[in-house]
Design a protein around this motif. Structure first.
Motif, PDB file in Angstrom:
ATOM      1  N   LYS A 150      -1.622  -2.297 -10.676  1.00 31.27           N
ATOM      2  CA  LYS A 150      -0.929  -2.329  -9.392  1.00 31.27           C
ATOM      3  C   LYS A 150      -1.398  -1.220  -8.475  1.00 31.27           C
ATOM      4  O   LYS A 150      -0.747  -0.907  -7.488  1.00 31.27           O
ATOM      5  CB  LYS A 150       0.576  -2.213  -9.620  1.00 31.27           C
ATOM      6  CG  LYS A 150       1.113  -3.347 -10.476  1.00 31.27           C
ATOM      7  CD  LYS A 150       2.585  -3.526 -10.254  1.00 31.27           C
ATOM      8  CE  LYS A 150       3.114  -4.664 -11.097  1.00 31.27           C
ATOM      9  NZ  LYS A 150       3.004  -4.388 -12.545  1.00 31.27           N
ATOM     10  N   MET A 151      -2.523  -0.585  -8.833  1.00 29.75           N
ATOM     11  CA  MET A 151      -3.059   0.454  -7.962  1.00 29.75           C
ATOM     12  C   MET A 151      -4.316  -0.097  -7.281  1.00 29.75           C
ATOM     13  O   MET A 151      -4.399  -1.263  -6.959  1.00 29.75           O
ATOM     14  CB  MET A 151      -3.392   1.694  -8.783  1.00 29.75           C
ATOM     15  CG  MET A 151      -2.162   2.312  -9.417  1.00 29.75           C
ATOM     16  SD  MET A 151      -2.627   3.661 -10.479  1.00 29.75           S
ATOM     17  CE  MET A 151      -1.033   4.142 -11.102  1.00 29.75           C
ATOM     18  N   GLY A 152      -5.289   0.737  -7.093  1.00 30.34           N
ATOM     19  CA  GLY A 152      -6.532   0.285  -6.486  1.00 30.34           C
ATOM     20  C   GLY A 152      -6.652   0.753  -5.049  1.00 30.34           C
ATOM     21  O   GLY A 152      -5.653   0.894  -4.331  1.00 30.34           O
ATOM     22  N   ASP A 173     -14.007  -2.116  -7.731  1.00 33.00           N
ATOM     23  CA  ASP A 173     -13.403  -2.920  -6.673  1.00 33.00           C
ATOM     24  C   ASP A 173     -12.620  -4.119  -7.209  1.00 33.00           C
ATOM     25  O   ASP A 173     -12.144  -4.946  -6.447  1.00 33.00           O
ATOM     26  CB  ASP A 173     -14.465  -3.450  -5.689  1.00 33.00           C
ATOM     27  CG  ASP A 173     -15.205  -2.310  -5.030  1.00 33.00           C
ATOM     28  OD1 ASP A 173     -14.657  -1.184  -5.053  1.00 33.00           O
ATOM     29  OD2 ASP A 173     -16.304  -2.522  -4.511  1.00 33.00           O
ATOM     30  N   GLY A 174     -12.499  -4.213  -8.512  1.00 29.38           N
ATOM     31  CA  GLY A 174     -11.727  -5.323  -9.078  1.00 29.38           C
ATOM     32  C   GLY A 174     -12.348  -6.675  -8.795  1.00 29.38           C
ATOM     33  O   GLY A 174     -11.666  -7.688  -8.768  1.00 29.38           O
ATOM     34  N   GLU A 189      -9.135  -2.713  -3.302  1.00 29.77           N
ATOM     35  CA  GLU A 189      -8.003  -2.770  -2.375  1.00 29.77           C
ATOM     36  C   GLU A 189      -6.741  -2.336  -3.091  1.00 29.77           C
ATOM     37  O   GLU A 189      -6.607  -2.501  -4.304  1.00 29.77           O
ATOM     38  CB  GLU A 189      -7.830  -4.217  -1.877  1.00 29.77           C
ATOM     39  CG  GLU A 189      -8.974  -4.727  -1.038  1.00 29.77           C
ATOM     40  CD  GLU A 189      -9.166  -3.899   0.225  1.00 29.77           C
ATOM     41  OE1 GLU A 189      -8.152  -3.548   0.867  1.00 29.77           O
ATOM     42  OE2 GLU A 189     -10.325  -3.570   0.556  1.00 29.77           O
ATOM     43  N   TYR A 190      -5.812  -1.825  -2.324  1.00 34.55           N
ATOM     44  CA  TYR A 190      -4.528  -1.434  -2.900  1.00 34.55           C
ATOM     45  C   TYR A 190      -3.783  -2.689  -3.346  1.00 34.55           C
ATOM     46  O   TYR A 190      -3.545  -3.602  -2.555  1.00 34.55           O
ATOM     47  CB  TYR A 190      -3.709  -0.670  -1.860  1.00 34.55           C
ATOM     48  CG  TYR A 190      -2.379  -0.194  -2.397  1.00 34.55           C
ATOM     49  CD1 TYR A 190      -2.313   0.521  -3.598  1.00 34.55           C
ATOM     50  CD2 TYR A 190      -1.193  -0.454  -1.716  1.00 34.55           C
ATOM     51  CE1 TYR A 190      -1.112   0.958  -4.091  1.00 34.55           C
ATOM     52  CE2 TYR A 190       0.016  -0.013  -2.207  1.00 34.55           C
ATOM     53  CZ  TYR A 190       0.051   0.685  -3.389  1.00 34.55           C
ATOM     54  OH  TYR A 190       1.243   1.130  -3.878  1.00 34.55           O
ATOM     55  N   ARG A 191      -3.466  -2.760  -4.626  1.00 34.81           N
ATOM     56  CA  ARG A 191      -2.800  -3.937  -5.169  1.00 34.81           C
ATOM     57  C   ARG A 191      -1.318  -3.685  -5.379  1.00 34.81           C
ATOM     58  O   ARG A 191      -0.687  -4.344  -6.183  1.00 34.81           O
ATOM     59  CB  ARG A 191      -3.436  -4.322  -6.515  1.00 34.81           C
ATOM     60  CG  ARG A 191      -4.869  -4.746  -6.409  1.00 34.81           C
ATOM     61  CD  ARG A 191      -5.411  -5.166  -7.761  1.00 34.81           C
ATOM     62  NE  ARG A 191      -5.435  -4.058  -8.713  1.00 34.81           N
ATOM     63  CZ  ARG A 191      -6.436  -3.183  -8.837  1.00 34.81           C
ATOM     64  NH1 ARG A 191      -7.479  -3.289  -8.036  1.00 34.81           N
ATOM     65  NH2 ARG A 191      -6.404  -2.239  -9.736  1.00 34.81           N
ATOM     66  N   TYR A 219     -10.744   5.124 -13.595  1.00 33.16           N
ATOM     67  CA  TYR A 219     -11.062   5.585 -12.245  1.00 33.16           C
ATOM     68  C   TYR A 219     -11.219   4.400 -11.293  1.00 33.16           C
ATOM     69  O   TYR A 219     -10.617   4.368 -10.216  1.00 33.16           O
ATOM     70  CB  TYR A 219     -12.345   6.418 -12.254  1.00 33.16           C
ATOM     71  CG  TYR A 219     -12.796   6.786 -10.860  1.00 33.16           C
ATOM     72  CD1 TYR A 219     -12.152   7.811 -10.164  1.00 33.16           C
ATOM     73  CD2 TYR A 219     -13.807   6.081 -10.218  1.00 33.16           C
ATOM     74  CE1 TYR A 219     -12.509   8.126  -8.876  1.00 33.16           C
ATOM     75  CE2 TYR A 219     -14.179   6.399  -8.928  1.00 33.16           C
ATOM     76  CZ  TYR A 219     -13.531   7.412  -8.262  1.00 33.16           C
ATOM     77  OH  TYR A 219     -13.876   7.720  -6.977  1.00 33.16           O
ATOM     78  N   TYR A 220     -11.998   3.393 -11.703  1.00 34.75           N
ATOM     79  CA  TYR A 220     -12.254   2.286 -10.785  1.00 34.75           C
ATOM     80  C   TYR A 220     -11.008   1.447 -10.574  1.00 34.75           C
ATOM     81  O   TYR A 220     -10.737   0.986  -9.469  1.00 34.75           O
ATOM     82  CB  TYR A 220     -13.426   1.434 -11.291  1.00 34.75           C
ATOM     83  CG  TYR A 220     -14.745   2.112 -11.036  1.00 34.75           C
ATOM     84  CD1 TYR A 220     -15.113   2.450  -9.734  1.00 34.75           C
ATOM     85  CD2 TYR A 220     -15.601   2.443 -12.061  1.00 34.75           C
ATOM     86  CE1 TYR A 220     -16.304   3.109  -9.491  1.00 34.75           C
ATOM     87  CE2 TYR A 220     -16.795   3.089 -11.822  1.00 34.75           C
ATOM     88  CZ  TYR A 220     -17.134   3.424 -10.531  1.00 34.75           C
ATOM     89  OH  TYR A 220     -18.307   4.075 -10.270  1.00 34.75           O
TER      90      TYR A 220
END
Lengths: 782, 101
Positions: free
Chosen positions: A421-423, A650-651, A503-505, A496-497
């Motif tokens: 839930k971050m990013g 970047d997911g 993007e913020y998730r 870290y990634y």
């Protein structure tokens, strides 16, 4: 081998190093709540920071004095004789040699920084004062552990840090899971502490009952039975009865005495080996090694600064420090050394593999800590003590930085710990992201970062060790540790990634309900902000916090989740910057000799370990091998990095998601087993927790049926007896007493009529009496 | 008929009996005192009589002391009777019985 006679130089301020944080703890424990209510947080944290900072200054002073003194000198401060019991003489005395000097500096420096950081992280905590009192108390205990001059004083610190760890893990004790986590840490540590104390007892007993020279009547063999040895011991004096490290070391330096104690067997194995193994059990508890590591991941329930200070940088390294401190014992037992190194390597690999699939950012760091501690044990296990301490120090810097960075992230993301839930936080929290990246590079072992120097040295020493009893020598250790290093690099950059790239998730991609639920489930972990926490800590909330609570709930109501994370206050980011710098540069004190550069750190610690240096052998690989290994560890570090980058940057890569969603039984099974930490917690829970519950239930049944039955029977008999006795009392004894009284009363009632008050009546009586006497005399005479 | 010891003793016994009778029967405190005097004098008469017929002057001397004592006793007793009269306006001994039980 050059003998270095230990010289003690009096340094009367040494006791202040532990004492100052204790004063801070007492001050905040007694006055903190009132000061916080009257003057705000600053009144709590200013003294709480100044006391450890004072310790740091004195440590530095002592350290510099030590550096100026000749080799082999130690700063020493004798306070008082503590336990003069029989042969035993334990003093309250502090000793700072080059090893404990490094430790004291690391503890006070990182500790002070984390105090500063906590002023930002904990600022909305109602029980702010309690937090700082505990932190100060921890510093005290840790410094006693480090600076204590003998086993017993070290044990006091050893127990003290365990207590503080417990207090701080369950700092938010109103939440059941946190209280349970604290309890678990405490109980698991108890198991280790039992081993530690048994080791100390056994060592003391061994020294006391081993005669220094062979008794005349003995057939050249040392009797394992205490009684017989004691009988001989009267003729030949024992090896010694000291519990001070330096005196035990001196005893063991004498070749004759050393041979005598090394040849001694207890329960079929060498006394020294048994002592070392027991001490190492203590180390596995405190430093979270297999099999006692399970408490450390759960310890993440504590506030994040605590995780950084206690469960990463300082306390958990106590086991490593202890083994290095007792190098003169461990080097005597190759078997124990092998166990230490092997357990360390296995732990490193085991924890690294669990770390691969964790989604909670703090859990990743926790397993990485367990893994790195494993590396340190590999180092001390192969006799490369200075390397273990070196890695301990660099680890303190980068792991503290990582934990504090994760704290900053968690705070920024409104108490979200799930990396899914971050990013995208790199743009929003640039300082945190930069320091986190540097620390990841350090722990992964990128060249020229601090972790590179220490970890590479560990791998080389393991490979080149000649002490290991395993088949293939250090090669097995090296393979295990190298795989663990690869895993480390991978999961650290994965974290870290997942956290900082893309993007913020957070709230954006989820419905409000989902996030709210997630907040309930995860956000509660570290949550001085939420209304939840305020409700939970309501008893501590003072009137000042009420408007604040309202403010917070308002903040939540209009969609705190919608807000993008913001960078943390400067109190936190400045600490991150300092630690990030050290994660980058801290390794330069220990440059590899291979490069022809001076290794200051090894030279610094060399006198400490000089007495046993000749017993640590190498397998004799040349420089070529060392270069090759160094190249290989660089490849490992970058391999993990690129793998993580490809998969998680970047997911965007679909591979991780596809793997998890895979139908293949093998993939699914492996993932499930590792994700659930190999079910070790469940196994322990079933065997030990359930086991002891069942046992206690059985014992309770025994108690309630048999023991209580006996007690009740005795009670019933007693009651019957006393009833009988009461009846006898009531009927006979009381009857007699009352009879006397009644007779006298009845007589009095009748006799009082005689006293009429009329004189004539009296005279009448007198005259009649006289007449009667006369008549009587007359009759009798006749 | 010669007057010998028995006659004295009889007189003395009669005096004693009369005195006791007065003490027991009279209600007037003064009359009781007078009875007491009679008893006392019966005793003294005995002393004198035994002295006269038995030998020695000891009895006579005792009797003299007794007379003096009787005078002193009468003084004290009358003073008490006076005080009683002043307090109660009566010298009825049968009514002055507050000290019973």
């Amino acid at each position: 081998m050059h003998e270095v006679a230990p010289v003690l130089q009096d340094f009367p301020l040494l006791f202040l190093i532990p004492l100052l944080p204790l004063l801070g703890a007492v001050w905040n424990a007694v006055m903190g709540a009132r000061m916080q209510r009257r003057f705000g947080n600053a009144a709590v944290h200013v003294p709480a920071i100044l006391f450890p900072a004072g310790s740091f200054v004195i440590s530095l002073w002592s350290f510099i004095t030590l550096a100026g003194a000749p080799h082999g000198t130690s700063m020493y401060n004798y306070l008082w004789a503590w336990l003069p019991i029989g042969n035993l003489q334990a003093d309250v005395a502090f000793l700072m040699d080059r090893l404990s000097g490094v430790m004291a500096l690391v503890v006070t420096f990182v500790g002070t920084l984390i105090h500063v950081y906590s002023t930002g992280y904990m600022k909305d905590e109602p029980a702010y004062w309690r937090f700082f009192a505990y932190l100060n108390l921890f510093m005290f205990a840790m410094l006693v552990l480090v600076l204590g001059d003998n086993f017993l004083l070290m044990f006091v610190g050893w127990e003290g840090v365990g207590l503080c760890s417990y207090l701080l893990i369950s700092f938010w004790w109103r939440e059941r899971e946190k209280a349970v986590a604290g309890m678990k840490a405490f109980v698991v540590n108890r198991v280790g502490d039992l081993g530690f104390s048994l080791g100390v007892f056994l060592l003391f007993w061994g020294l006391m009952t081993t005669p220094a020279s062979p008794p005349a009547s003995n057939h050249g063999q040392v009797d394992a039975h205490g009684a017989a040895v004691a009988a001989h011991g009267e003729e030949a004096p024992a090896l010694g009865t000291s519990v001070a490290f330096r005196e035990v070391e001196q005893i063991l330096q004498d070749p004759v005495k050393r041979t005598r104690i090394v040849d001694r067997n207890v329960l079929g194995i060498g006394l020294i080996t048994l002592v070392c193994l027991l001490l190492f059990v203590g180390a596995t508890g405190k430093s979270a090694q297999i099999p006692l590591y399970t408490w450390l991941p759960d310890a993440m329930a504590g506030p994040t600064p605590v995780s950084a200070l206690i469960h990463a940088a300082t306390m958990v390294t106590a086991g490593v420090y202890m083994v290095a401190r007792l190098h003169f014992l461990f080097t005597l037992s190759p078997a124990a050394m092998t166990v230490v190194a092997t357990v360390g390597a296995l732990t490193a690999l085991f924890a690294a593999s669990i770390g691969l699939f964790q989604n909670d950012i703090k859990k990743v760091l926790a397993y990485s800590t367990v893994s790195q501690l494993g590396f340190m044990f590999v180092a001390v296990g192969v006799g490369a003590y200075w390397v273990g301490i070196f890695h301990l120090m660099t680890h303190a810097f980068f792991k503290a930085c990582l934990f504090l960075g994760s704290g900053s992230v968690i705070m920024g993301c409104h108490h979200e710990q799930d990396m899914r839930k971050m990013g995208g936080l790199k743009k929003l929290m640039p300082i945190t992201a930069a320091t986190y990246f540097v620390s990841c590079a350090a722990i992964a072992g990128f060249p020229f970062f601090s972790g590179f120097f220490s970890k590479d040295e560990i791998l080389w020493k393991a490979f080149n060790s000649g002490n290991i009893l395993l088949p293939g020598g250090g090669l097995i250790l090296w393979v295990i540790a190298a795989v663990a290093a690869l895993g480390t690099s991978f999961y650290m950059f994965r974290s870290y990634y997942m956290t900082f790239s893309g993007e913020y998730r957070g709230a954006a991609s989820h419905g409000h309900d989902v996030v709210a639920k997630a907040d309930g489930a995860h956000g509660a972990h570290d949550d001085p902000h939420s209304t939840d926490a305020h409700a939970a800590h309501g008893a501590h909330a003072d009137p000042h916090s009420d408007p604040h609570a309202a403010d917070v709930s308002g903040h939540d109501a209009h969609g705190g989740h919608g807000h993008l994370p913001v960078e943390s206050p400067w109190a936190m980011t400045s600490v991150l910057a300092v630690l990030g710098f050290l994660a980058l540069a801290g390794g330069y004190v220990g440059l590899p000799l291979l490069w022809g550069l001076p290794n200051v750190f090894e030279a610094w610690l060399e006198p400490v370990f000089a007495s046993t240096a000749d017993r640590v052998t190498s397998a004799g690989f040349g420089h070529g091998v060392e270069w090759a290994l160094m190249g290989f560890s660089i490849i490992v570090a970058f391999g993990g990095f690129f793998a993580a980058r490809v998969l998680y940057k970047d997911g965007r890569s679909p591979i991780p998601a596809r793997l998890i969603a895979s139908e293949s039984a093998l993939v699914q099974g492996t993932h499930r087993v590792i994700f659930n930490k190999y079910y070790v917690d469940e196994a322990y829970g079933f065997v030990f927790v359930k086991g002891s519950l069942v046992l206690s239930r059985a014992l309770a049944l025994w108690d309630s049926r048999v023991i209580d039955g006996l007690v009740n029977l005795a009670g019933t008999i007693g009651r019957a007896f006393s009833f009988l006795q009461g009846a006898i009392d009531r009927l006979f004894v009381d009857g007699l007493v009352e009879l006397v009284g009644n007779v006298i009363q009845a007589a009095g009632t009748r006799m009082r009529r005689v006293q009429t008050g009329r004189i004539q009546a009296y005279v009448q009586g007198m005259a009649l009496g006289a007449l009667a006497l006369v008549a009587l005399a007359y009759l009798l005479a006749w | 008929m010669t007057i010998g010891l028995p006659q004295y003793l009889v007189v003395s016994g009669v005096l004693l009996a009369l005195g006791l009778f007065a003490i027991v029967t009279r209600k007037n405190a003064v009359a009781i005192l007078m009875g007491v005097e009679l008893v006392l004098n019966a005793g003294l008469l005995n002393l004198v009589a035994f002295s006269r017929f038995g030998g020695g002057l000891d009895g006579q001397v005792f009797a003299l002391f007794g007379i003096v004592l009787a005078a002193a006793e009468a003084v004290v007793a009358l003073a008490i009777v006076l005080q009683v009269f002043r307090a109660r306006r009566s010298v009825d001994a049968s009514k002055a019985c507050e000290l019973k039980e």
